[in-house]
Scaffold this motif. Structure first.
Motif, short mmCIF file in Angstrom:
data_model
loop_
_atom_site.label_atom_id
_atom_site.label_comp_id
_atom_site.label_asym_id
_atom_site.label_seq_id
_atom_site.Cartn_x
_atom_site.Cartn_y
_atom_site.Cartn_z
N ARG A 98 0.84 -1.20 0.00
CA ARG A 98 0.00 0.00 0.00
C ARG A 98 0.88 1.26 0.00
NH1 ARG A 98 -2.85 -1.50 3.99
NH2 ARG A 98 -4.17 -2.83 2.69
N LYS A 99 1.96 1.21 0.75
CA LYS A 99 2.90 2.35 0.78
C LYS A 99 3.57 2.50 -0.59
CE LYS A 99 5.62 5.48 2.75
NZ LYS A 99 6.54 5.79 1.66
N LEU A 100 3.96 1.40 -1.21
CA LEU A 100 4.53 1.47 -2.56
C LEU A 100 3.52 2.07 -3.54
CD1 LEU A 100 6.44 -1.90 -3.11
CD2 LEU A 100 7.41 0.34 -2.58
N ALA A 101 2.27 1.62 -3.43
CA ALA A 101 1.24 2.10 -4.34
C ALA A 101 1.06 3.61 -4.22
CB ALA A 101 -0.09 1.39 -4.07
N ASN A 102 1.05 4.13 -3.00
CA ASN A 102 0.93 5.58 -2.80
C ASN A 102 2.13 6.32 -3.39
OD1 ASN A 102 -1.59 6.20 -1.27
ND2 ASN A 102 -0.73 4.74 0.17
N GLY A 109 2.31 7.33 -11.58
CA GLY A 109 2.06 5.99 -12.08
C GLY A 109 0.91 5.31 -11.36
N PHE A 110 0.72 4.03 -11.67
CA PHE A 110 -0.31 3.23 -11.00
C PHE A 110 0.09 1.77 -11.09
CE2 PHE A 110 -4.29 1.10 -10.21
CZ PHE A 110 -4.92 1.95 -9.29
N PRO A 118 -8.65 1.55 -6.56
CA PRO A 118 -8.14 2.91 -6.65
C PRO A 118 -7.77 3.51 -5.30
CG PRO A 118 -10.04 2.64 -8.07
CD PRO A 118 -9.95 1.39 -7.28
N ASP A 119 -8.48 3.11 -4.22
CA ASP A 119 -8.14 3.63 -2.90
C ASP A 119 -7.08 2.78 -2.21
OD1 ASP A 119 -9.56 1.36 -2.44
OD2 ASP A 119 -10.99 2.25 -1.03
N GLY A 167 7.57 1.27 -13.02
CA GLY A 167 8.79 1.97 -13.43
C GLY A 167 9.07 3.26 -12.68
N LYS A 168 8.37 3.52 -11.58
CA LYS A 168 8.52 4.79 -10.85
C LYS A 168 9.46 4.69 -9.66
CE LYS A 168 5.52 6.58 -13.65
NZ LYS A 168 5.95 7.49 -14.72
#
Length: 809
Positions: A98-102, A109-110, A118-119, A167-168
């Motif tokens: 979840r931290k990586l996603a944020n 990116g996504f 999405p949340d 890739g971010k």
């Protein structure tokens, strides 16, 4: 222990001698006493204290050996300590992802893996929970996947992370995040091991449910994968949604035959019936002729019903007339309120539309529905996995899989310092992971945020559609034609009068303030209830610890709280699952937190209180929120009664009534079959004996097998006018009958046997086939196939448990 009887022998010494003696001489004179004290302290520390702790652990549910085996199965086992560790690691892994996603989203990116909300409440793997069964399920599925040759290597996890960070982020940043989130409790090796199991588990679940929709959610950037549904299954559900039947129906009720039963039951017959149903509750067996004498679980709820419609009406009354007219003029200037002109709705308002009016960008009016009752477009119903009966794997099956995206993966340049990789092996097409079904208690906060429906959820059915929706629908004309100009060869348009749209404008202007006021009052009520709940739990803990100084908090009067805020107070009384479902609050869906999914209200009756789990949603006086259409309920459980088995003597009256019902049902079914046999080519009315019977013949509105209105949410049977709730047995018999024939089909509870004459079907078979060939996956067809497969999954998993010999300690 003779030294415990030791007494100071020199009590005749003078005080002067005492003070003049050295400390060592005092110790020597009293050394036996000091030794006795030291021994006593040692006994307390090393003997009594552990015993007390042991007794305390029994009071909390028994001693717990962390090294003991918690569960075992063919080829594997897991200790209690390992189970606790893996539950902790699952929570850490989700927090990490979840931290990586944020971080990825902050960089534009996504995560490009399936099943990412999405949340980020779902991030592609099983959600964390304190329920150990989620770990045991994974272990069993991994064992079965291994038997079928499905395994993942560490490169698969690398690929998963590469797609996840889009890739971010670099490998160094990923490892730094894991260290920060876990505090050193989880290494990259641990994460790789857990993710390999997650990928294998979800690969097997995909095989078990070949019709599952592994595709992106709306507004999610996860890449879709193919949907596999057999054409025969699509055709089956297409017919059930689109083929209607016209019938004549005559009801034969078993109650009408109870008086005709003249025989009496023997004591042996009654005891046999009781033994068959003594451990079964009626709510679990709706068929009235089946034995079920167990007292079901009961619960009593106290609630405050917050009706936003009332707040909207109050706000509407306060809007000045000039404000409404000004808003009307503004919208007319934007080409709103344009409808086709007919003779019956000629323009009577002097207001005219300027010929050079600028077309609006959008005329779609804002919805006034409670946001909590609206499906979240970003969260398409999450269907559980489907069913599959495993067979022998093909000899040529690839034994090791690598996680790959359905699309060709792009090079991200991601490098991760990882443990030594396993030997290189052939890689096959990947199977993306799927998040597990969320457990009960997972809910959405009691705010205006959207509540996404679950895969097995059915929208509330007992609430009326708000009256203002009809006027809102009228305004859609402008939205569908934003230019305001009639299409070629279309009807001439006119502007609705102020009087026609006055209420709609007022309602739209008032809605925002009403919902804001609802949130404010609901929050105040919840806060007050939370304060009492916390104080009550503290008091209950003190009582368990035998603290005699504890004082019970003053009871909270919800009636006064409701009156103060202008809402309605209510109480259900002790109700079972079936009874509560008939109440407005029973048709609501419960919400609790931002990361939790909603669930049906009735499920709370089946959640028993647990005084040792403070966050248990089944506990008494825990404030919760639920919603149904435009009503929000704030409530708590105030009493709970567990299911219980009565004695034969206590249940004898119910057993005798059941015996009578069974005999009456036999007579009723025989009578219904007799009527059906003599209908022939005549109408059902003509085949009946007298006028009173003919008057009971019903001609329902033509109906389909499945209700298309709920097709995107669940598999729900259509209701039939004038008939009691019916089941699949009724529908299957009716839709497999040829036109002109008559059959007997019971209602769901088998209280009534219906004589049904099938008059005809619409559309005809040729037309239905043509429609299917052009659009096979119309509303609900795919979803219904998915849900049907999903409902077979528990039985498949149960058989897997038995085959692997799962034993839980």
């Amino acid at each position: 222990m003779h030294f415990l009887a030791y007494r100071l022998s020199n009590r005749s010494d003078s005080r002067n001698d005492f003070f003049m003696a050295s400390p060592f001489s005092i110790f020597r004179k009293n050394q036996r006493l000091w030794m006795a004290g030291a021994v006593l302290i040692a006994v307390l520390a090393f003997v009594v204290a552990p015993m007390m702790d042991s007794f305390s652990s029994f009071g909390r549910g028994g001693p717990r050996n962390s090294d003991s085996v918690a569960a075992s199965w063919s080829g594997g086992s897991i200790t209690q300590n390992q189970l606790d560790t893996e539950l902790t690691q699952l929570a850490i892994a989700n927090t990490f992802l979840r931290k990586l996603a944020n971080d990825v989203r902050d960089k534009g990116g996504f995560p490009r893996v399936p099943e990412v909300r999405p949340d980020f409440s779902i991030v592609g793997i099983a959600q964390e929970t304190r329920d150990p069964t989620v770990i045991l399920q994974r272990k069993l599925l991994v064992a079965e996947a291994k038997r079928l040759g499905i395994q993942f290597d560490e490169q698969s996890v690398k690929t998963f992370l590469q797609k996840f960070v889009d890739g971010k982020l670099t490998g160094e940043q990923i490892q730094k995040t894991l260290r920060e989130v876990s505090g050193g409790r989880m290494t990259l090796i641990d994460f790789y091991r857990m993710m390999r199991e997650e990928l294998a588990k979800n690969a097997l679940l995909r095989l078990a449910g070949t019709t599952f929709r592994f595709e992106e959610r709306i507004e999610s950037q996860a890449l879709p994968t193919a949907v596999i549904t057999p054409p025969s299954k699509s055709w089956q559900f297409f017919q059930r949604f689109n083929r209607s039947v016209t019938t004549e129906v005559y009801p034969v009720s078993i109650k009408d035959f109870e008086a005709a039963v003249t025989s009496k039951p023997t004591d042996r017959e009654l005891r046999t019936l009781f033994d068959e149903g003594k451990d079964i509750a009626r709510i679990d067996v709706p068929v009235v002729t089946q034995p079920a004498f167990m007292t079901p679980q009961l619960a009593d709820f106290e609630f405050i019903a917050c009706d936003v419609q009332k707040l909207i009406d109050e706000a509407m009354a306060k809007i000045p007339e000039e404000t409404l007219r000004a808003e009307y003029d503004r919208r007319v200037g934007e080409n709103q309120f344009r409808v086709p002109k007919t003779d019956s709705n000629a323009v009577t308002d002097p207001a005219a539309v300027p010929s050079d009016a600028t077309p609006p960008e959008s005329n779609l009016p804002p919805t006034l529905e409670n946001p909590e009752s609206q499906p979240d477009p970003a969260a398409e119903p999450k269907n559980p996995q489907g069913a599959w009966l495993p067979g022998k794997p093909a000899k040529s099956a690839v034994r090791l899989a690598s996680y790959q995206d359905p699309a060709e993966p792009t090079e991200t340049g991601l490098t991760i310092q990882d443990p030594p990789a396993e030997p290189a092996v052939p890689q096959s097409t990947a199977v993306p992971p799927v998040a597990d079904a969320v457990q009960i208690g997972d809910t959405v906060p009691p705010t205006g945020d959207t509540v996404p429906p679950t895969g097995d959820a059915v929208p509330p059915t007992g609430d009326a559609v708000p009256a203002d929706l009809s006027s809102m629908i009228q305004n859609l004309g402008g939205a569908l034609n934003p230019t305001g100009q009639p299409p070629a060869n279309g009807p001439e348009m006119r502007v609705q009068t102020f009087e026609e749209v006055r209420e709609t404008i007022a309602r739209e202007l008032a809605a925002g303030e009403a919902f804001k006021l609802l949130e404010q009052r609901a929050t105040d009520i919840r806060d007050t209830m939370e304060i009492y709940s916390v104080n009550r739990r503290a008091y209950e803990r003190a009582v368990l610890e035998k603290d005699k100084t504890a004082v019970a908090p003053e009871p909270l009067n919800l009636q006064d709280l409701a009156d103060k805020n202008g809402f309605e107070y209510g109480r259900t009384g002790l109700v079972d699952v079936r009874t509560v479902s008939t109440l407005p609050i029973g048709r609501s869906r419960v919400t609790r937190g931002i990361r939790m999914q909603p669930f049906e209200f009735y499920q709370l009756i089946r959640v028993e209180p647990d005084p040792y789990e403070s966050d248990n949603i089944g506990n008494l006086y825990v404030p919760l929120t639920s919603s149904s259409m435009l009503t929000r309920f704030i409530f708590w459980k105030v009493e709970q009664k567990s299911a219980s088995t009565p004695s034969f003597e206590a249940a004898k009256e119910s057993v005798e009534a059941l015996w009578l019902t069974q005999r009456a049902a036999e007579l009723a079914e025989t009578k219904a079959k007799e009527i059906a046999s003599r209908v022939g080519s005549s109408s059902l009315t003509e085949s009946l004996e007298d006028e009173s019977q003919r008057a009971r013949v019903q001609r329902p509105t033509p109906f389909t097998w499945l209700n298309a209105m709920f097709a995107n949410f669940d598999i729900q049977l259509s209701t039939v006018d004038g008939l009691q709730p019916i089941g699949d047995d009724f529908m299957e018999k009716v839709f497999s009958t040829q036109p002109g024939e008559s059959i007997v089909a019971p209602d769901m509870a088998r209280e009534v046997f219906y004589v049904v004459k099938v008059l005809g079907f619409s559309p005809d078979s040729e037309d239905l086939i043509n429609r299917f060939s052009t659009a096979p996956n119309t509303t609900g067809v795919q979803n219904a196939a998915n849900l049907e497969s999903a409902r077979a999954l528990p039985a498949w998993f149960s058989s897997l448990q038995k085959r692997l010999g799962l034993q839980q300690r």
